[in-house]
Design a protein around this motif. Structure first.
Motif, mmCIF file in Angstrom:
data_model
loop_
_atom_site.group_PDB
_atom_site.id
_atom_site.type_symbol
_atom_site.label_atom_id
_atom_site.label_comp_id
_atom_site.label_asym_id
_atom_site.label_seq_id
_atom_site.Cartn_x
_atom_site.Cartn_y
_atom_site.Cartn_z
ATOM 1 N N LEU A 66 34.833 44.682 45.427
ATOM 2 C CA LEU A 66 35.169 43.605 44.506
ATOM 3 C C LEU A 66 36.184 44.031 43.447
ATOM 4 C CD1 LEU A 66 31.737 41.823 43.943
ATOM 5 C CD2 LEU A 66 33.735 40.961 45.174
ATOM 6 N N ILE A 67 36.077 45.264 42.990
ATOM 7 C CA ILE A 67 37.030 45.751 41.983
ATOM 8 C C ILE A 67 38.436 45.796 42.562
ATOM 9 C CG2 ILE A 67 37.671 47.669 40.496
ATOM 10 C CD1 ILE A 67 35.195 46.163 39.600
ATOM 11 N N GLN A 68 38.556 46.362 43.768
ATOM 12 C CA GLN A 68 39.861 46.431 44.425
ATOM 13 C C GLN A 68 40.411 45.035 44.702
ATOM 14 O OE1 GLN A 68 38.506 48.800 47.746
ATOM 15 N NE2 GLN A 68 39.618 50.612 47.012
ATOM 16 N N PHE A 69 39.513 44.135 45.157
ATOM 17 C CA PHE A 69 39.945 42.769 45.425
ATOM 18 C C PHE A 69 40.467 42.098 44.150
ATOM 19 C CE2 PHE A 69 38.909 38.261 45.086
ATOM 20 C CZ PHE A 69 39.699 37.745 46.105
ATOM 21 N N TYR A 70 39.733 42.267 43.050
ATOM 22 C CA TYR A 70 40.128 41.639 41.791
ATOM 23 C C TYR A 70 41.497 42.145 41.333
ATOM 24 C CZ TYR A 70 39.933 40.144 36.921
ATOM 25 O OH TYR A 70 40.220 39.565 35.705
ATOM 26 N N MET A 71 41.730 43.445 41.465
ATOM 27 C CA MET A 71 43.021 44.015 41.069
ATOM 28 C C MET A 71 44.134 43.494 41.971
ATOM 29 S SD MET A 71 41.851 47.938 40.262
ATOM 30 C CE MET A 71 43.515 48.456 39.859
ATOM 31 N N ASN A 72 43.873 43.437 43.276
ATOM 32 C CA ASN A 72 44.879 42.932 44.214
ATOM 33 C C ASN A 72 45.163 41.449 43.983
ATOM 34 O OD1 ASN A 72 45.148 45.406 45.518
ATOM 35 N ND2 ASN A 72 43.512 44.954 46.979
ATOM 36 N N TYR A 73 44.101 40.707 43.660
ATOM 37 C CA TYR A 73 44.254 39.274 43.401
ATOM 38 C C TYR A 73 45.148 39.048 42.185
ATOM 39 C CZ TYR A 73 42.970 34.484 42.097
ATOM 40 O OH TYR A 73 43.004 33.160 41.745
ATOM 41 N N ASN A 74 44.897 39.798 41.126
ATOM 42 C CA ASN A 74 45.726 39.661 39.920
ATOM 43 C C ASN A 74 47.176 40.047 40.190
ATOM 44 O OD1 ASN A 74 43.799 38.682 38.163
ATOM 45 N ND2 ASN A 74 43.136 40.703 37.499
ATOM 46 N N HIS A 75 47.362 41.069 41.003
ATOM 47 C CA HIS A 75 48.729 41.490 41.338
ATOM 48 C C HIS A 75 49.441 40.390 42.128
ATOM 49 C CE1 HIS A 75 52.111 44.076 42.153
ATOM 50 N NE2 HIS A 75 51.926 43.961 43.468
ATOM 51 N N THR A 76 48.691 39.732 43.024
ATOM 52 C CA THR A 76 49.263 38.635 43.803
ATOM 53 C C THR A 76 49.693 37.489 42.903
ATOM 54 O OG1 THR A 76 47.767 39.202 45.617
ATOM 55 C CG2 THR A 76 48.873 37.068 45.734
ATOM 56 N N LEU A 77 48.848 37.142 41.933
ATOM 57 C CA LEU A 77 49.187 36.057 41.016
ATOM 58 C C LEU A 77 50.407 36.407 40.168
ATOM 59 C CD1 LEU A 77 45.748 34.708 39.737
ATOM 60 C CD2 LEU A 77 47.148 33.935 41.643
ATOM 61 N N ASN A 129 47.261 31.974 52.289
ATOM 62 C CA ASN A 129 46.307 32.946 52.826
ATOM 63 C C ASN A 129 47.040 34.169 53.373
ATOM 64 O OD1 ASN A 129 44.135 31.344 52.188
ATOM 65 N ND2 ASN A 129 43.965 30.434 54.225
ATOM 66 N N GLY A 130 48.152 33.909 54.086
ATOM 67 C CA GLY A 130 48.963 35.008 54.583
ATOM 68 C C GLY A 130 49.581 35.808 53.456
ATOM 69 N N PHE A 131 49.963 35.109 52.377
ATOM 70 C CA PHE A 131 50.550 35.768 51.209
ATOM 71 C C PHE A 131 49.535 36.715 50.562
ATOM 72 C CE2 PHE A 131 51.746 35.554 46.595
ATOM 73 C CZ PHE A 131 52.976 36.175 46.720
ATOM 74 N N PHE A 132 48.279 36.260 50.431
ATOM 75 C CA PHE A 132 47.239 37.097 49.840
ATOM 76 C C PHE A 132 46.908 38.302 50.722
ATOM 77 C CE2 PHE A 132 46.184 33.354 47.193
ATOM 78 C CZ PHE A 132 46.068 33.988 45.962
ATOM 79 N N LYS A 133 46.992 38.122 52.028
ATOM 80 C CA LYS A 133 46.665 39.224 52.934
ATOM 81 C C LYS A 133 47.630 40.392 52.783
ATOM 82 C CE LYS A 133 44.344 36.515 56.532
ATOM 83 N NZ LYS A 133 44.411 36.013 57.931
ATOM 84 N N ARG A 134 48.844 40.109 52.325
ATOM 85 C CA ARG A 134 49.825 41.179 52.119
ATOM 86 C C ARG A 134 49.413 42.105 50.987
ATOM 87 N NH1 ARG A 134 54.881 37.529 51.201
ATOM 88 N NH2 ARG A 134 55.579 39.415 50.113
ATOM 89 N N TYR A 135 48.544 41.618 50.098
ATOM 90 C CA TYR A 135 48.175 42.401 48.920
ATOM 91 C C TYR A 135 46.706 42.825 48.915
ATOM 92 C CZ TYR A 135 52.622 40.746 47.059
ATOM 93 O OH TYR A 135 53.955 40.471 46.877
ATOM 94 N N SER A 136 45.987 42.543 49.994
ATOM 95 C CA SER A 136 44.566 42.893 50.006
ATOM 96 C C SER A 136 44.130 43.332 51.398
ATOM 97 C CB SER A 136 43.717 41.701 49.552
ATOM 98 O OG SER A 136 43.895 40.604 50.431
ATOM 99 N N LYS A 137 42.952 43.963 51.457
ATOM 100 C CA LYS A 137 42.383 44.415 52.721
ATOM 101 C C LYS A 137 40.973 43.857 52.861
ATOM 102 C CE LYS A 137 45.044 48.721 52.721
ATOM 103 N NZ LYS A 137 44.976 50.213 52.757
ATOM 104 N N SER A 138 40.571 43.592 54.100
ATOM 105 C CA SER A 138 39.274 42.971 54.345
ATOM 106 C C SER A 138 38.108 43.844 53.901
ATOM 107 C CB SER A 138 39.134 42.626 55.832
ATOM 108 O OG SER A 138 39.247 43.796 56.624
ATOM 109 N N ARG A 139 38.291 45.150 53.861
ATOM 110 C CA ARG A 139 37.209 46.060 53.499
ATOM 111 C C ARG A 139 37.244 46.477 52.032
ATOM 112 N NH1 ARG A 139 34.497 47.824 57.921
ATOM 113 N NH2 ARG A 139 35.502 47.477 59.948
ATOM 114 N N SER A 140 38.039 45.834 51.235
ATOM 115 C CA SER A 140 38.117 46.171 49.810
ATOM 116 C C SER A 140 36.817 45.810 49.104
ATOM 117 C CB SER A 140 39.272 45.425 49.149
ATOM 118 O OG SER A 140 40.496 45.765 49.731
#
Length: 386
Positions: A179-190, A166-177
């Motif tokens: 869905l598009i931004q979240f999806y891009m950040n999620y893929n970058h994290t993976l 969870n901490g690892f994902f927080k480094r690549y995403s923001k709570s106010r993102s």
């Protein structure tokens, strides 16, 4: 929305996210939907799931994941002990020591745990404490003694791995993102996670482990296990190698089985059984069943029997090197002879492959360097192959 990742461990013992969902609420219906979607997408249910003591999660697991073993986070339960103890017991180091030894042990059977637990409750006047009584009633959800028979149950016993991710994902995403931004950040994290895993496989393919014994079985272990798996196995082999740490005290044999009495480094005595007919080993400590890693007791017997290679049935699957990584500490032939010297062609190819991996990982994320490197490879291909 609430981010709900499914986190496990890879063959290096590192966290890996293999699924995730977005929930509007943390209630039983939401969790039921999430688990149903997981099974639908993956085609198979989880064997083991570790959660906190969330009631909604418990209801959903019992409803959807009917064949999945549910375990509560050990840390989450034990962290509450200080708040549930009477004030006059808070400073008791003896109680803390006895309770931890009873609860955290993976070497005692359920009946031994129950007997010890009741003795502690009586000794410290906690037999009528509501919280301790409720935790004992739910012991099958969290106490290691009740997971001794379950494969891989020692891999994950707390939610710390999930919290780390969870901490690892927080480094690549923001709570106010959105869905598009979240999806891009999620893929970058993976992708980052995959890159980290690739680095470990690179080390497995290039790093020569330092052996600590002269046993050929250790050399064999270094060729089949990942780095972290080998480190754990090596420790058990070292214990088995020295008489003061581990020793075979006696053996009885009949036509079908050999029964060994083995002393470990803690002066405990364990029974190790070898079935002659199907060539299988079983130790009462059950470490292999819990962790997919051999214990020093079995290694002690293998040494006693002059076995040079780890039998295939005892290699497991969890901690083996990737199938794409070739062994580098010798090649094992059918006659079990070990050839430690590799020919020049193999060494040159391994160095080339290592250089390529190291370069691609160092330029990841820089499109200009990636294009430049691709051009260099293309030009080199033309020069070499015409």
């Amino acid at each position: 929305m609430i981010f709900a990742p499914f986190t496990g461990k890879d063959n290096h013992g590192r966290p890996v996210t293999f699924a995730a969902g977005l929930l509007s609420k943390e209630i039983a219906n939401s969790f039921s939907w999430l688990f149903n979607q997981f099974v639908k997408c993956m085609g198979v249910a989880l064997k083991l799931i570790v959660t906190d003591q969330d009631l909604g999660m418990k209801v959903a697991i019992e409803e959807v994941l009917v064949n999945t073993r549910h375990r509560w986070c050990m840390w989450y339960v034990m962290n509450k002990v200080a708040d549930k103890l009477p004030k006059n017991m808070l400073g008791s180091e003896e109680l803390k020591k006895e309770l931890n030894a009873c609860v955290w042990s993976e070497l005692i059977e359920p009946d031994a745990f129950e007997e010890t637990w009741h003795a502690i409750m009586e000794r410290y006047g906690l037999a009528n404490n509501d919280w301790f009584s409720s935790m004992f009633a739910s012991r099958r959800f969290w106490v290691p003694a009740f997971f001794r028979e379950f494969p891989m149950s020692s891999l994950i016993k707390t939610t710390s791995m999930s919290e780390s991710q969870n901490g690892f994902f927080k480094r690549y995403s923001k709570s106010r993102s959105n869905l598009i931004q979240f999806y891009m950040n999620y893929n970058h994290t993976l992708k980052t996670q995959t890159s980290n895993s690739a680095k470990l496989e690179y080390y497995d393919s290039t790093k020569v482990p330092i052996l600590k014994t002269k046993l050929e079985i250790e050399k064999h272990a270094s060729t089949i296990y990942s780095g972290s798996g080998y480190n754990a196995i090596q420790e058990e082999i070292v214990f088995a190698c020295f008489f003061l740490s581990c020793a075979t005290l006696g053996v009885s044999t009949n036509r079908e089985i050999e029964v060994y009495n083995v002393k470990d480094n803690d002066s405990n005595s364990w029974t190790m059984t070898y079935s002659i007919g199907d060539d299988t080993y079983f130790c009462r400590c059950k470490k292999f069943e819990r962790l997919d890693l051999l214990c020093s007791h079995i290694f002690c017997v293998l040494k006693y029997k002059f076995v040079k290679l780890i039998p295939e049935k005892l290699r497991g699957g969890r901690w083996l090197k990737s199938q794409f990584v070739k062994p580098i500490h010798g090649v094992f032939c059918d006659d079990q002879e070990i050839h430690l010297a590799a020919d020049e062609k193999k060494i040159a190819f391994k160095n080339l492959y290592a250089l390529f991996i190291e370069t691609t990982q160092s330029i990841e994320g820089n499109i200009h360097q990636i294009n430049a490197f691709a051009s260099i490879i293309e030009e080199g291909k033309k020069l070499l192959l015409g």
